[in-house]
Motif scaffolding. Structure first.
Motif, PDB file in Angstrom:
ATOM      1  N   THR A 382       0.829  -1.207   0.000  1.00 48.02           N
ATOM      2  CA  THR A 382       0.000   0.000   0.000  1.00 48.02           C
ATOM      3  C   THR A 382       0.863   1.257   0.000  1.00 48.02           C
ATOM      4  N   ILE A 383       1.983   1.206   0.716  1.00 45.31           N
ATOM      5  CA  ILE A 383       2.927   2.324   0.682  1.00 45.31           C
ATOM      6  C   ILE A 383       4.342   1.792   0.465  1.00 45.31           C
ATOM      7  N   SER A 384       5.219   2.674  -0.006  1.00 45.78           N
ATOM      8  CA  SER A 384       6.612   2.272  -0.204  1.00 45.78           C
ATOM      9  C   SER A 384       7.374   2.459   1.102  1.00 45.78           C
ATOM     10  N   THR A 385       8.596   1.902   1.172  1.00 46.04           N
ATOM     11  CA  THR A 385       9.380   2.053   2.406  1.00 46.04           C
ATOM     12  C   THR A 385       9.776   3.515   2.621  1.00 46.04           C
ATOM     13  N   THR A 386       9.995   4.232   1.527  1.00 52.31           N
ATOM     14  CA  THR A 386      10.338   5.656   1.669  1.00 52.31           C
ATOM     15  C   THR A 386       9.185   6.405   2.325  1.00 52.31           C
ATOM     16  N   ILE A 387       7.985   6.126   1.847  1.00 52.11           N
ATOM     17  CA  ILE A 387       6.806   6.795   2.409  1.00 52.11           C
ATOM     18  C   ILE A 387       6.595   6.358   3.862  1.00 52.11           C
ATOM     19  N   ALA A 388       6.915   5.097   4.142  1.00 57.95           N
ATOM     20  CA  ALA A 388       6.721   4.594   5.507  1.00 57.95           C
ATOM     21  C   ALA A 388       7.529   5.418   6.510  1.00 57.95           C
ATOM     22  N   LYS A 389       8.723   5.819   6.112  1.00 57.56           N
ATOM     23  CA  LYS A 389       9.560   6.650   6.993  1.00 57.56           C
ATOM     24  C   LYS A 389       8.838   7.967   7.309  1.00 57.56           C
ATOM     25  N   LYS A 390       8.229   8.522   6.262  1.00 60.98           N
ATOM     26  CA  LYS A 390       7.521   9.790   6.420  1.00 60.98           C
ATOM     27  C   LYS A 390       6.316   9.601   7.349  1.00 60.98           C
ATOM     28  N   VAL A 391       5.598   8.480   7.157  1.00 61.37           N
ATOM     29  CA  VAL A 391       4.419   8.206   7.991  1.00 61.37           C
ATOM     30  C   VAL A 391       4.842   8.058   9.455  1.00 61.37           C
ATOM     31  N   LEU A 392       5.985   7.402   9.652  1.00 68.69           N
ATOM     32  CA  LEU A 392       6.470   7.196  11.022  1.00 68.69           C
ATOM     33  C   LEU A 392       6.741   8.540  11.711  1.00 68.69           C
ATOM     34  N   GLU A 393       7.344   9.468  10.978  1.00 63.82           N
ATOM     35  CA  GLU A 393       7.587  10.812  11.540  1.00 63.82           C
ATOM     36  C   GLU A 393       6.261  11.424  11.994  1.00 63.82           C
ATOM     37  N   ILE A 394       5.257  11.284  11.146  1.00 59.23           N
ATOM     38  CA  ILE A 394       3.948  11.867  11.477  1.00 59.23           C
ATOM     39  C   ILE A 394       3.335  11.157  12.691  1.00 59.23           C
ATOM     40  N   MET A 395       3.564   9.830  12.776  1.00 63.27           N
ATOM     41  CA  MET A 395       3.050   9.078  13.939  1.00 63.27           C
ATOM     42  C   MET A 395       3.632   9.631  15.236  1.00 63.27           C
ATOM     43  N   PHE A 396       4.921   9.983  15.199  1.00 66.18           N
ATOM     44  CA  PHE A 396       5.547  10.548  16.402  1.00 66.18           C
ATOM     45  C   PHE A 396       4.950  11.910  16.742  1.00 66.18           C
ATOM     46  N   GLU A 397       4.609  12.687  15.687  1.00 69.23           N
ATOM     47  CA  GLU A 397       4.070  14.027  15.934  1.00 69.23           C
ATOM     48  C   GLU A 397       2.615  13.970  16.375  1.00 69.23           C
ATOM     49  N   GLN A 398       1.825  13.148  15.656  1.00 69.37           N
ATOM     50  CA  GLN A 398       0.367  13.225  15.845  1.00 69.37           C
ATOM     51  C   GLN A 398      -0.237  12.005  16.534  1.00 69.37           C
ATOM     52  N   LYS A 399       0.591  10.997  16.832  1.00 71.50           N
ATOM     53  CA  LYS A 399       0.122   9.803  17.531  1.00 71.50           C
ATOM     54  C   LYS A 399      -1.060   9.152  16.820  1.00 71.50           C
TER      55      LYS A 399
END
Ligand code: ADP
Ligand code: MG
Ligand code: ZN
Length: 477
Positions: A382-399
């Motif tokens: 559904t997402i690439s590993t590059t995008i996954a890194k970006k999503v993880l950053e957002i998870m840390f910010e927005q939980k």
């Protein structure tokens, strides 16, 4: 001449029992000065100590977790010294019959395992705190810490570098946290390390004369202190001097240690058996009960990660170096069936973000389940590993749940062949020179063109599909 450093540590750990070792006062850190005290812990005449059973239990727990033998019979002794932080003018400690002895911890340094011997572990009481800088007319004393239970862990002189000493303290702290006997906060003084250090010419059998350094309140300052003291001793010897056995105080500010006093000997303390306390008896049944209460320890857990999840030993070592991190890993791995990917995320991006933010594993702001979901999103394509890194950053910010983030930000992989073909065509027409080079056999250009196309799609292109389409389009030329 080459020298070898010899280090043995004495580690004092405040136990996290609710009440003090010989009275019912609280052990809570902080609090207004002299509010956590009573006649017993301030040494009023005529009072009698009563040993807190939990203290023995925690000390035995620590002994079992560090491979010690547990004494069936041990006793407590008075260690006499006169100093204002000690209102009784003696500290109740253990002298010749400690609770635990002859244990070890295996440490890992630069990929190699080394066994560090533990000579003994005994229980004792903490002293009060002198406050020198809050009153112009004299020193103030806060007795809140007086009588807080401590264990002292004494190692064999088995360490040969600052790095080994660091690895030992880290492993020990990790074990103590796993078994939940102390919070081990060095900055609050609940874990304090004294360093005994000597040097000797490489190849010499006998140990040199040692000094003892106190006042090391972080692992970092311990490492600095070891390096500086070893250097000092070598310089003294090289210039024809001799090392004096003494106690030195580390000055973190100046980055040097200075002499405090010549080393006291055991007989200076006039040790004698504490007449007001009964001997401590740990029978087989109690010992077994404590043994059964131990959780899985870092070593066992690490081996299990290698066997059960097929992780490399080093990865398993880092994951289990913090109980919180290991718990987080296990929960996430259990929810997505791809332990290797979870481990890679944790050791890579999660650790990097924690490090950047100065956070510990305990502080990860989202549940382990979210990391499992993120791994699934990658695994399902559904997402690439590059995008996954970006999503993880957002998870840390927005939980937030990663699925929600992907939906809201439109980050799904682009697998639409037509759309990707458009992108590829654009990249080809923008890079005619490179395309020519490729056609002449310069294969490396292909990767660059993929990168360009990926950039166009902001990292969202399905990589396999993109590769395929680019190849096809180039072949047509
Ligand atoms: P004391 O009771 O005087 O403090 P110990 O024999 O209990 O002395 O040793 C205290 C610590 O010093 C232990 O951790 C031990 O490993 C360490 N030690 C002993 N001899 C040496 C040495 N020559 N060099 C470095 N460390 C040493
Ligand atoms: Mg000592
Ligand atoms: Zn008290």
């Amino acid at each position: 001449m080459e020298y070898e450093i010899i280090v043995g540590l004495e580690v004092h750990v405040e136990l996290s029992t609710k009440s003090k070792i010989y009275c019912s006062c609280t052990t809570d850190f902080g609090g207004e000065p002299n509010t956590h005290i009573c006649p017993v812990c301030t040494g009023m005449p005529g009072v009698l100590p009563v040993l807190n059973k939990k203290v023995v239990e925690y000390a035995v727990k620590t002994g079992l977790a560090t491979n010690c033998s547990i004494a069936k019979y041990s006793k407590q002794d008075r260690k006499n010294y006169f100093y204002p932080d000690l209102p009784k003018a003696y500290q109740i400690s253990q002298y010749d019959l400690p609770l635990c002895r002859d244990g070890y911890i295996d440490i890992e340094v630069e990929g190699r395992t080394k066994r560090i011997g533990i000579t003994r572990i005994h229980i004792e009481e903490d002293a009060g705190k002198l406050v020198h800088d809050q009153n112009e007319t004299g020193t103030l004393i806060d007795y809140n810490r007086c009588g807080v239970p401590l264990i002292e862990i004494v190692t064999e002189p088995d360490m040969r570098s600052a790095q080994e000493a660091r690895a030992f303290v880290e492993s020990l702290r990790n074990i103590l946290r796993y078994i939940d006997v102390s919070d081990c906060k060095m900055q609050e003084g609940s874990l304090r390390v004294d360093v005994n250090l000597s040097v000797r010419p490489k190849g010499q059998k006998e140990f040199g004369t040692r000094t003892e350094m106190k006042n090391l309140n972080s692992i970092r300052s311990m490492v600095r202190a070891i390096e500086s003291e070893a250097k000092r001793q070598i310089e003294v010897i090289e210039s024809g001097g001799i090392i004096v056995q003494e106690t030195r105080r580390w000055d973190e500010h100046k980055g040097v240690s200075c002499s405090m006093r010549t080393k006291e000997e055991a007989h200076d303390y006039r040790y004698f058996p504490e007449p007001d306390l009964m001997p401590i008896v740990v029978d087989e049944e109690w010992k077994e009960e404590i043994k059964r209460s131990l959780p899985e320890l870092p070593d066992a857990r690490r081996k299990r990660y290698v066997n059960e999840y097929g992780l490399p030993g080093h990865d398993a070592f880092i994951l289990t170096s913090s109980k919180a991190l290991a718990d987080f890993f296990e929960e996430a791995a259990g929810k997505c069936n791809n332990a290797k990917a979870v481990s890679n995320f944790i050791l890579g991006d999660v650790s990097r973000i924690l490090n950047d933010k100065g956070m510990e594993a305990e502080d990860i702001p989202f549940p382990a389940e979210y990391l499992a979901k993120l791994v699934k999103l990658v695994d399902q394509g559904t997402i690439s590993t590059t995008i996954a890194k970006k999503v993880l950053e957002i998870m840390f910010e927005q939980k937030k749940d990663p699925q929600e983030i992907v939906r809201e930000e439109g980050l799904e992989v682009v697998s639409d062949e037509k759309a990707l073909a458009e992108v590829v065509k654009k990249v080809i027409s923008n890079n005619t020179k490179l395309v020519e080079d490729y056609k002449k056999g310069k294969d490396k250009v292909f990767g660059f063109l993929v990168g360009q196309a990926m950039k166009e799609t902001k990292g969202k292109a399905n990589p396999r599909l993109l590769n395929k389409i680019l190849k096809e389009e180039l072949d047509k030329i």
